[in-house]
Scaffold this active site. Sequence first.
Site, PDB file in Angstrom:
ATOM      1  N   CYS B   1       0.824  -1.194   0.000  1.00 56.33           N
ATOM      2  CA  CYS B   1       0.000   0.000   0.000  1.00 56.33           C
ATOM      3  C   CYS B   1       0.871   1.261   0.000  1.00 56.33           C
ATOM      4  O   CYS B   1       1.982   1.218   0.511  1.00 56.33           O
ATOM      5  CB  CYS B   1      -0.866   0.047   1.244  1.00 56.33           C
ATOM      6  SG  CYS B   1      -2.146  -1.189   1.268  1.00 56.33           S
ATOM      7  N   THR B   2       0.346   2.330  -0.564  1.00 58.80           N
ATOM      8  CA  THR B   2       0.970   3.647  -0.450  1.00 58.80           C
ATOM      9  C   THR B   2      -0.132   4.639  -0.117  1.00 58.80           C
ATOM     10  O   THR B   2      -1.152   4.648  -0.798  1.00 58.80           O
ATOM     11  CB  THR B   2       1.648   4.040  -1.778  1.00 58.80           C
ATOM     12  OG1 THR B   2       2.660   3.094  -2.088  1.00 58.80           O
ATOM     13  CG2 THR B   2       2.266   5.428  -1.668  1.00 58.80           C
ATOM     14  N   ASN B 178       4.919   0.721   3.780  1.00 54.73           N
ATOM     15  CA  ASN B 178       4.684  -0.326   4.780  1.00 54.73           C
ATOM     16  C   ASN B 178       5.875  -0.487   5.712  1.00 54.73           C
ATOM     17  O   ASN B 178       6.129  -1.567   6.221  1.00 54.73           O
ATOM     18  CB  ASN B 178       4.381  -1.679   4.111  1.00 54.73           C
ATOM     19  CG  ASN B 178       3.128  -1.616   3.268  1.00 54.73           C
ATOM     20  OD1 ASN B 178       3.206  -1.429   2.053  1.00 54.73           O
ATOM     21  ND2 ASN B 178       1.978  -1.720   3.909  1.00 54.73           N
ATOM     22  N   ARG B 191       9.200   1.378  -2.306  1.00 51.84           N
ATOM     23  CA  ARG B 191       8.255   2.184  -3.085  1.00 51.84           C
ATOM     24  C   ARG B 191       8.263   3.620  -2.562  1.00 51.84           C
ATOM     25  O   ARG B 191       7.767   4.543  -3.204  1.00 51.84           O
ATOM     26  CB  ARG B 191       6.842   1.592  -2.978  1.00 51.84           C
ATOM     27  CG  ARG B 191       6.668   0.304  -3.768  1.00 51.84           C
ATOM     28  CD  ARG B 191       5.433  -0.484  -3.287  1.00 51.84           C
ATOM     29  NE  ARG B 191       5.735  -1.202  -2.048  1.00 51.84           N
ATOM     30  CZ  ARG B 191       5.049  -1.071  -0.913  1.00 51.84           C
ATOM     31  NH1 ARG B 191       4.042  -0.230  -0.824  1.00 51.84           N
ATOM     32  NH2 ARG B 191       5.380  -1.801   0.138  1.00 51.84           N
TER      33      ARG B 191
END
Lengths: 121, 253
Positions: B1-2, B178, B191
């Site tokens: 997730c971002t 994360n 990321r």
Amino acid sequence: QFIPPYTEDCRTGMYPPNGPTFRGPVSWYTVDLDLPPSERWTAVITEKKQDLISLIQAIRNLANAFVPSGKLIELVDIALPLMVNTLPSPFGEEIKGIAEVSGVPLGEVVLYNIFYEVFTV
Amino acid sequence: CTSVVAEDEKGNLLHGRNLDFGLFMGWDVKNKSWIISEKLKPLVVNLDFRKNNQTVFKSTNFAGYVGMLTGIKPHTFTLTMNERFSLDGGYIGILEWIMGQRDGMWMSFLTRSVLENATSYEGAKRQLAETKMLAPAYFILGGNQRGQGCIITRSRQHSIDVLEIDVKLGRWYVLETNYDHWKDPFFLDDRRTPAMKCMNQTTQAKISVSTLYDVLSTKPVLNKLTTYTALMQVSEGKLESYIRDCPSPCMPW
């Protein structure tokens, strides 16, 4: 770059969403909090029932890949329904309502809803 | 997730997120995709939770999941949650729950309760920071005034850290994937760096729903696990979300 992690220049002009990274829009539904908890998700689940059943089947396949005897799913189907009554209101009642409308076994709907905690295993 | 909360130069707060899920849960060799991620995409729905015929909050969710991972309380706050890995994880919370120790809250039930009942950014922040949980998590919260944007890093029992937007320090956005923001991310899953590079390249002057979507569309922020992108504007009370694909070549996570 064409090797992992496939970083690329910062994208521009992607909005409004278009092109191969945009699969589609998302539909809107209303959840009426004045309804009894067991009835709140009927409209959503009635429309998404087949997709939910398909997801649960994929998770079953995965579980059977790990435990071919089917014991893991049996455990889910026997133990997790007992757990639903320990969940705080209104979540337990809403989950029961979803199981009833979708036809998915209650234990498996409970697993879907506590998956974040289970996933850490 | 971002997840990102950003403040533009006029003080408007924007909140965007990619919901990535399904890692190591079965790879479809033919289609080069994760099986569970692909099964989740048709289940993505936008929900308008109403009481007395009034919107209480709105959410992007997976049908059948009664907790909340992405939500907006119009004109009040926006909230997303990202997974946090820890050895002291959810399985310990579940064992405690089974053994009868039930003073903790299940993660997505907490976010649902906050979206349903909190009436302010500060109230939401307090509940998310102080409520005991069964599993660790990151909560990314945006408010409706300048400076109201934060990342709450949670262990099961405590709030470990709260990182706030501080434009005076040049921190016009907060961004979480994360990994704890004071540590480097896992080297095979960074990321954060590409996401922050694109945010910095966009600049505060040009941040908008459109450019935020661009950031969330840049690989590897967009990856094979990404099921949807959601964009929220608290002052408009607006939530929009889009189901995503990541054609190869694309990072599996």
